[in-house]
Motif scaffolding. Structure first.
Motif, PDB file in Angstrom:
ATOM      1  N   HIS A   1       0.713  -1.574  -0.195  1.00 44.38           N
ATOM      2  CA  HIS A   1       0.241   0.188   0.400  1.00 44.38           C
ATOM      3  C   HIS A   1       0.673   1.776   0.014  1.00 44.38           C
ATOM      4  CE1 HIS A   1       0.113   0.764   4.338  1.00 44.38           C
ATOM      5  NE2 HIS A   1       1.185  -0.829   4.232  1.00 44.38           N
ATOM      6  N   ASN A   2       0.391   2.775  -0.505  1.00 41.12           N
ATOM      7  CA  ASN A   2       1.592   3.896  -0.380  1.00 41.12           C
ATOM      8  C   ASN A   2       1.511   4.095   1.140  1.00 41.12           C
ATOM      9  OD1 ASN A   2       0.841   4.691  -2.853  1.00 41.12           O
ATOM     10  ND2 ASN A   2      -1.616   4.589  -2.428  1.00 41.12           N
ATOM     11  N   ALA A   3       3.108   4.028   1.663  1.00 38.20           N
ATOM     12  CA  ALA A   3       3.243   4.235   2.623  1.00 38.20           C
ATOM     13  C   ALA A   3       2.644   5.455   3.891  1.00 38.20           C
ATOM     14  CB  ALA A   3       4.853   4.833   2.455  1.00 38.20           C
ATOM     15  N   GLY A   4       2.158   5.329   4.777  1.00 38.64           N
ATOM     16  CA  GLY A   4       1.776   6.519   5.879  1.00 38.64           C
ATOM     17  C   GLY A   4       0.288   6.440   5.574  1.00 38.64           C
ATOM     18  N   GLU A   5      -0.429   5.432   4.960  1.00 38.40           N
ATOM     19  CA  GLU A   5      -1.521   5.126   5.387  1.00 38.40           C
ATOM     20  C   GLU A   5      -1.763   3.799   5.812  1.00 38.40           C
ATOM     21  OE1 GLU A   5      -3.546   4.082   1.247  1.00 38.40           O
ATOM     22  OE2 GLU A   5      -3.156   5.923   0.760  1.00 38.40           O
ATOM     23  N   ASP A   6      -2.413   3.664   6.799  1.00 36.61           N
ATOM     24  CA  ASP A   6      -3.167   2.722   7.700  1.00 36.61           C
ATOM     25  C   ASP A   6      -3.155   1.500   7.443  1.00 36.61           C
ATOM     26  OD1 ASP A   6      -4.661   5.331   8.586  1.00 36.61           O
ATOM     27  OD2 ASP A   6      -5.674   3.462   9.017  1.00 36.61           O
ATOM     28  N   ALA A   7      -2.218   0.747   7.489  1.00 36.19           N
ATOM     29  CA  ALA A   7      -3.121  -0.406   6.837  1.00 36.19           C
ATOM     30  C   ALA A   7      -3.265  -1.860   8.255  1.00 36.19           C
ATOM     31  CB  ALA A   7      -1.781  -1.736   6.223  1.00 36.19           C
ATOM     32  N   PRO A   8      -4.115  -2.483   7.914  1.00 29.63           N
ATOM     33  CA  PRO A   8      -5.220  -3.724   8.193  1.00 29.63           C
ATOM     34  C   PRO A   8      -3.987  -4.735   8.814  1.00 29.63           C
ATOM     35  CG  PRO A   8      -5.926  -4.011   6.468  1.00 29.63           C
ATOM     36  CD  PRO A   8      -5.064  -2.768   5.858  1.00 29.63           C
ATOM     37  N   ALA A   9      -4.045  -5.309  10.119  1.00 21.47           N
ATOM     38  CA  ALA A   9      -3.191  -5.977  11.144  1.00 21.47           C
ATOM     39  C   ALA A   9      -3.667  -7.254   9.991  1.00 21.47           C
ATOM     40  CB  ALA A   9      -2.910  -5.726  12.411  1.00 21.47           C
ATOM     41  N   ASN A  10      -4.693  -8.387   9.945  1.00 19.01           N
ATOM     42  CA  ASN A  10      -4.130  -9.089   9.214  1.00 19.01           C
ATOM     43  C   ASN A  10      -5.815  -9.420   8.835  1.00 19.01           C
ATOM     44  OD1 ASN A  10      -7.476  -9.274  10.881  1.00 19.01           O
ATOM     45  ND2 ASN A  10      -5.801  -9.414  12.798  1.00 19.01           N
ATOM     46  N   PHE A  11      -6.275 -10.668   7.737  1.00 16.83           N
ATOM     47  CA  PHE A  11      -7.177 -10.095   7.332  1.00 16.83           C
ATOM     48  C   PHE A  11      -8.691 -10.316   7.534  1.00 16.83           C
ATOM     49  CE2 PHE A  11      -4.278 -13.573   4.775  1.00 16.83           C
ATOM     50  CZ  PHE A  11      -4.656 -12.454   3.004  1.00 16.83           C
ATOM     51  N   ARG A  12      -8.989 -10.415   9.302  1.00 15.17           N
ATOM     52  CA  ARG A  12     -10.307 -10.154   9.907  1.00 15.17           C
ATOM     53  C   ARG A  12     -10.624  -8.350   9.399  1.00 15.17           C
ATOM     54  NH1 ARG A  12     -12.339 -15.089  11.950  1.00 15.17           N
ATOM     55  NH2 ARG A  12     -10.923 -16.104  12.035  1.00 15.17           N
ATOM     56  N   ALA A  13      -9.062  -7.882   9.840  1.00 14.38           N
ATOM     57  CA  ALA A  13      -9.120  -6.217  10.118  1.00 14.38           C
ATOM     58  C   ALA A  13     -10.000  -5.870   8.324  1.00 14.38           C
ATOM     59  CB  ALA A  13      -8.338  -5.820  10.579  1.00 14.38           C
ATOM     60  N   LEU A  14      -8.662  -6.759   7.645  1.00 12.84           N
ATOM     61  CA  LEU A  14      -9.046  -5.959   6.139  1.00 12.84           C
ATOM     62  C   LEU A  14     -10.843  -6.244   5.584  1.00 12.84           C
ATOM     63  CD1 LEU A  14      -8.125  -5.288   3.485  1.00 12.84           C
ATOM     64  CD2 LEU A  14      -6.841  -7.828   2.918  1.00 12.84           C
ATOM     65  N   ALA A  15     -10.867  -7.338   6.215  1.00 18.77           N
ATOM     66  CA  ALA A  15     -12.252  -7.348   6.048  1.00 18.77           C
ATOM     67  C   ALA A  15     -13.008  -6.402   6.447  1.00 18.77           C
ATOM     68  CB  ALA A  15     -12.418  -8.920   5.836  1.00 18.77           C
ATOM     69  N   ALA A  16     -13.111  -6.733   7.757  1.00 17.00           N
ATOM     70  CA  ALA A  16     -13.631  -5.414   8.138  1.00 17.00           C
ATOM     71  C   ALA A  16     -13.798  -4.282   7.822  1.00 17.00           C
ATOM     72  CB  ALA A  16     -13.591  -5.597   9.786  1.00 17.00           C
ATOM     73  N   SER A  17     -12.004  -3.474   7.391  1.00 15.86           N
ATOM     74  CA  SER A  17     -12.153  -2.160   6.617  1.00 15.86           C
ATOM     75  C   SER A  17     -12.894  -1.978   5.597  1.00 15.86           C
ATOM     76  CB  SER A  17     -10.406  -2.297   7.165  1.00 15.86           C
ATOM     77  OG  SER A  17      -9.943  -2.820   5.384  1.00 15.86           O
ATOM     78  N   ASP A  18     -12.272  -0.481   4.728  1.00 19.57           N
ATOM     79  CA  ASP A  18     -13.226  -0.533   3.713  1.00 19.57           C
ATOM     80  C   ASP A  18     -12.345  -0.135   2.905  1.00 19.57           C
ATOM     81  OD1 ASP A  18     -12.714   1.907   4.471  1.00 19.57           O
ATOM     82  OD2 ASP A  18     -14.208   3.384   4.035  1.00 19.57           O
ATOM     83  N   LYS A  19     -11.153  -0.718   2.996  1.00 19.33           N
ATOM     84  CA  LYS A  19      -9.676  -0.473   2.565  1.00 19.33           C
ATOM     85  C   LYS A  19     -10.009  -1.470   1.160  1.00 19.33           C
ATOM     86  CE  LYS A  19      -6.639   1.114   4.827  1.00 19.33           C
ATOM     87  NZ  LYS A  19      -5.860   2.995   4.033  1.00 19.33           N
ATOM     88  N   THR A  20      -9.841  -0.891  -0.311  1.00 16.28           N
ATOM     89  CA  THR A  20      -9.616  -1.676  -1.038  1.00 16.28           C
ATOM     90  C   THR A  20      -8.234  -2.348  -1.775  1.00 16.28           C
ATOM     91  OG1 THR A  20      -9.083   0.186  -2.928  1.00 16.28           O
ATOM     92  CG2 THR A  20     -12.055   0.063  -2.479  1.00 16.28           C
ATOM     93  N   ILE A  21      -8.728  -3.646  -2.276  1.00 15.17           N
ATOM     94  CA  ILE A  21      -7.788  -4.254  -2.803  1.00 15.17           C
ATOM     95  C   ILE A  21      -7.639  -5.223  -4.676  1.00 15.17           C
ATOM     96  CG2 ILE A  21      -6.976  -5.487  -0.447  1.00 15.17           C
ATOM     97  CD1 ILE A  21      -8.655  -7.931  -1.350  1.00 15.17           C
ATOM     98  N   LEU A  22      -6.336  -4.637  -4.474  1.00 12.94           N
ATOM     99  CA  LEU A  22      -6.494  -6.067  -6.273  1.00 12.94           C
ATOM    100  C   LEU A  22      -5.895  -7.320  -5.727  1.00 12.94           C
ATOM    101  CD1 LEU A  22      -5.144  -2.733  -7.420  1.00 12.94           C
ATOM    102  CD2 LEU A  22      -7.156  -4.233  -8.598  1.00 12.94           C
ATOM    103  N   ILE A  23      -6.405  -8.446  -6.278  1.00 12.61           N
ATOM    104  CA  ILE A  23      -6.062  -9.357  -5.906  1.00 12.61           C
ATOM    105  C   ILE A  23      -5.510 -10.533  -7.916  1.00 12.61           C
ATOM    106  CG2 ILE A  23      -7.087  -9.845  -3.934  1.00 12.61           C
ATOM    107  CD1 ILE A  23      -8.402 -11.925  -4.892  1.00 12.61           C
TER     108      ILE A  23
END
Lengths: 519, 325
Positions: free
Chosen positions: B129-151
């Motif tokens: 991700h872009n440095a300086g943005e806070d990032a989730p600490a695991n998959f559960r947090a990622l799923a709960a967040s509104d962060k968008t991902i490309l896979i």
């Protein structure tokens, strides 16, 4: 037209078509024979099949439906920069897929220009990912092609028709019934078939813009069967399905094509008297402007992205450019050798549907299956890597064949109709007829077909990736390599270079064909 | 045309045979490109081997193995370099490969002992991700967040398959639930790594599935510190890239020498700044400076090859079901 003496024979065309069909089915058979075990269709394949058909049908219908008013506008208006516009509008068609997708997303993506505008005026963001995104991308690729095909048909209407229509005082409705509708019936089915076939084997575009595994096409299933499961039987079976669907669609669509040809005139320059009122003018302007904006904005994004790094990468790309150019030129030569006899044979009428369908096969077959099949066939005889250049040129030519046929057939039909009897009565047939009458009169169409084929070959990754060795990289392959090595900015520079080269080569051929001719 | 090319091939082949033996290595395309390790590796090995090293690039790891299976026992390859552990079981089943006979100490976070497949580099999958943005600490947090991902798609891409195994290794039977949670974070699924990373750099999503070493590329090659990898506390799945000798090689000694070479300092020191992965043996000079600031996962995940192969189809079905809703 059948059963009448003709100044040319269809033999060589039938041979060319048979060669193309043999190539496609031999590669397919080679893959089948090499298979060890295999899984047939699974339940999940049916939804894949459904999605593939739905997106290809929508893409073809919408591309052609939008192309009709744009082509009509371009046919009856003359304005400054029209020629350049027509050439540049063809660009999406010849860009490597990933470059075009990045350009499209720079405009329509989540962080794209469109969403920056909607965000600025407080509207909710536009979501591009989904079936509509897939169709949008396919329309972006194919609208220019459909427009050119229909525009060409429009330009083949003899000047006398318009003169007569003007003298009889045709209104728009009569104009449509008497001139435009027969014309569209003749050209639209073929355009639909080609674009349908093209979209049927779409993979990276459909997946990326489809937003997830719902947007799985047959081609992805083929890729997976090949690469991860090494299930050659399944790959060949799926490819056969793809072929079957295309043939079915082609036969259906081409069946409905009207064979009406216009009576010919002496071939003077066309003048138009219709569409002079303000509404028609405004409508045409709007069509041209909208199409231009839709096609140009993503291209502008590609150009902007590439400008900065173009000087840095230009030096590195010298060899790849030369290799790509040689492949493009050889491929174009092969294409004309196949397409001209096939177009003539189709124009003569006997087995026309079969001939045209054979021409579509190259587009409908999975490139991965053709490439692998050729690899299996060549390997016992020679080192496939050493034959990378001719093989790539051949496959590119076969893939460009459907487009070339769509361009050449209507004109060949007309020339033979118009000059055939006279030539025969003068005892002119065979070689002299072809050299003196047929080829000179088909020059614009040959130029267009050659330009399209050369440009397509330049931009296509094709089967080169299957055969390449490190010292033999084409420009598109180098672009993918740069991207694979994190160098997206350099890749953008190389892509701009490719765009420029492809358009130039296209323009040279296309222009060369129309030299001293009103277009 | 065909005959002249064919004849030229024979002529050049005999010319080479007369002078120096030739070792043919099949690898993935990005290895042989001008920006990959290929050119330097070729030069370094030819300095010591009195041979001609011929690198043949075949798209990606999956295509590489498919190509060797296609050529079968008559393959021209002496060495295959570039599959990862997810393909190892399928590669072993072909019976086309022979033991490497190389003994060495690996600097890998997991123990590695395999008589046939020799690691030459490795990395951790991670969301960049872009440095300086806070990032989730695991998959559960990622799923709960509104962060968008490309896979990447596991059906067409090795990193995509790696992510599939990552979720499976970390969550086992809970994997379907994790994927369902992630489904609204996923902007899109791409054919391969290049497409996903390209889209990420265009700003199409907050994060992209790549490697913990990706920020090192931007730092070292572009002096750009704007990228970071998110550390996940359930651990990071590893990609271990492997080489193996073909049993049917006509250059067994040279092939053996090449396998010794790939775990040597000369090869290993080329890897970090060309393949942007960790070397399996840290070179004497150490890692390049840009590698020091990278996140160090607390836990390394890697399913044994046979287990990964056995789980693959089930994991793929779960993935498809969860994301096709």
């Amino acid at each position: 037209m059948v059963n009448r003496a003709q100044p040319v024979k269809s033999g060589s065309g039938i041979i060319a078509a048979a060669l193309v069909a043999a190539l496609i089915f031999a590669t397919l058979a080679a893959v089948f024979m090499r298979a060890e075990h295999g899984t047939g269709f699974t339940r999940a394949d049916y939804s894949v099949l459904r999605f593939t058909l739905v997106q290809a049908t929508l893409s073809a219908v919408i591309s052609v439906a939008l192309a009709v008013p744009v082509a009509r506008a371009l046919a009856r208006r003359r304005f400054f920069g029209r020629g350049i516009l027509i050439t540049v509008m063809g660009a999406p068609f010849i860009l490597p897929v990933i470059v075009a997708v990045l350009g499209l997303l720079a405009v329509f993506g989540r962080a794209g220009w469109l969403n920056q505008i909607t965000g600025f005026i407080g509207l909710p963001p536009v979501q591009i990912y989904g079936l509509h995104g897939v169709v949008l991308a396919h329309v972006f690729f194919n609208l220019p092609l459909a427009t050119r095909l229909i525009l060409q048909a429009w330009q083949e209407i003899p000047a006398e028709r318009f003169r007569l229509a003007a003298q009889l005082g045709f209104g728009p409705r009569a104009m449509f019934r008497q001139i435009e509708y027969p014309l569209l019936r003749r050209v639209v089915p073929g355009a639909l078939a080609v674009i349908f076939a093209l979209c049927l084997s779409s993979f990276a575009v459909a997946l990326t813009l489809g937003g997830g595994p719902r947007a799985t096409t047959i081609e992805l299933a083929i890729y997976q069967a090949f690469r991860f499961d090494f299930d050659l039987a399944r790959a060949a079976l799926l490819s056969l399905t793809q072929l079957g669907l295309t043939i079915l669609a082609a036969l259906m669509v081409l069946q409905s094509a009207g064979a009406t040809a216009f009576d010919s005139g002496p071939g003077r320059a066309v003048r138009r008297w219709d569409g002079k009122n303000l509404t028609a003018k405004l409508f045409d302007m709007a069509c041209i402007a909208l199409a231009a904006v839709f096609l140009m904005l993503p291209l502008a994004a590609v150009i902007l992205a590439g400008l900065r790094t173009l000087p840095d990468v230009a030096g590195l790309m010298l060899w790849p450019v030369l290799i790509s150019l040689s492949i493009a030129l050889i491929s174009t030569a092969i294409l004309l050798l196949l397409a001209l006899p096939m177009a003539v044979a189709t124009a003569l009428g006997r087995g026309a549907g079969l001939l045209e369908t054979a021409g579509l096969l190259g587009l409908a077959a999975s490139p991965l299956v053709i490439g692998t099949g050729l690899f299996i066939l060549i390997r016992p005889i020679a080192n496939p890597t050493a034959l990378a250049l001719p093989v790539t040129a051949l496959v590119n030519a076969v893939m460009a064949l459907p487009f070339a046929l769509r361009i050449l057939i209507p004109r060949a039909r007309e020339v033979i109709r118009r000059h055939g009897r006279l030539a025969l009565s003068l005892g002119m047939a065979g070689g002299p007829f072809i050299r003196r009458i047929l080829l000179p009169r088909m020059r614009p169409q040959i130029g267009f077909a050659a330009g399209l084929s050369a440009a397509l070959s330049m931009g296509d990754l094709g089967v080169i990736a299957l055969f390449a060795d490190p010292d033999f990289a084409t420009l598109p392959l180098q672009i993918y390599r740069l991207m694979g090595a994190y160098r997206m900015a350099d890749a953008a520079g190389a892509a701009l270079m490719l765009l420029f080269l492809s358009l130039t080569i296209f323009w040279l051929f296309d222009r060369g064909g129309r030299w001293h001719a009103e277009a | 045309m065909k005959y002249s090319v064919f004849a030229a091939g024979i002529l050049s082949a005999t010319a080479i045979m007369a002078d120096t033996p030739e070792l043919t290595v099949y690898t993935y395309d990005s290895f042989v490109s001008d920006w990959g390790p290929g050119p330097q590796v070729e030069q370094a090995f030819e300095e010591i081997c009195a041979c001609d090293l011929k690198l043949v690039g075949v798209e990606d790891g999956a295509a590489l193995l498919a190509r060797i299976r296609l050529e079968g026992a008559h393959t021209d390859a002496d060495i295959m370099l570039g599959i990862d552990t997810n393909l190892m079981s399928a590669a072993r089943e072909t019976g086309l490969f022979a033991p490497h006979n190389v003994t060495t100490e690996f600097d890998l976070p997991v123990a590695w002992e395999d008589p046939v497949f020799l690691p030459y580099d490795w990395g951790y999958f991670a969301f960049v991700h872009n440095a300086g943005e806070d990032a989730p600490a695991n998959f559960r947090a990622l799923a709960a967040s509104d962060k968008t991902i490309l896979i990447e798609d596991p059906r067409s891409s090795t990193p995509g398959l790696g992510l599939l195994m990552w979720v499976k290794a970390a969550y086992g039977d809970e994997a379907p639930a994790i994927w369902e949670g992630l489904s609204d974070n996923i902007v899109t699924v791409t054919k391969g790594w290049s497409e996903a990373y390209g889209l990420f750099l265009e700003g199409e999503a907050d994060m992209v599935l790549s490697y913990t070493t990706s920020p090192a590329y931007h730092l070292i090659a572009e002096s750009d510190a704007s990228k970071a990898a998110a550390a996940f506390d359930e651990g990071h799945y590893m990609q271990v890239e492997l080489a193996a000798k073909l049993a049917a090689t006509d250059q067994p000694e040279l092939a053996g020498q090449f396998l010794e070479f790939i775990v040597s300092d000369a090869f290993q020191s080329i890897i970090p700044t060309t393949n942007w992965m960790y070397p399996v043996r840290v070179p004497k000079a150490g890692l390049p400076a840009g590698f020091n600031g990278l996140i160090q996962p607390e836990k390394s995940l890697l399913l044994p090859a046979d287990e990964a192969a056995a789980l693959k189809n089930k994991a793929l079905d779960e993935w498809l079901t969860a994301l096709s809703r």
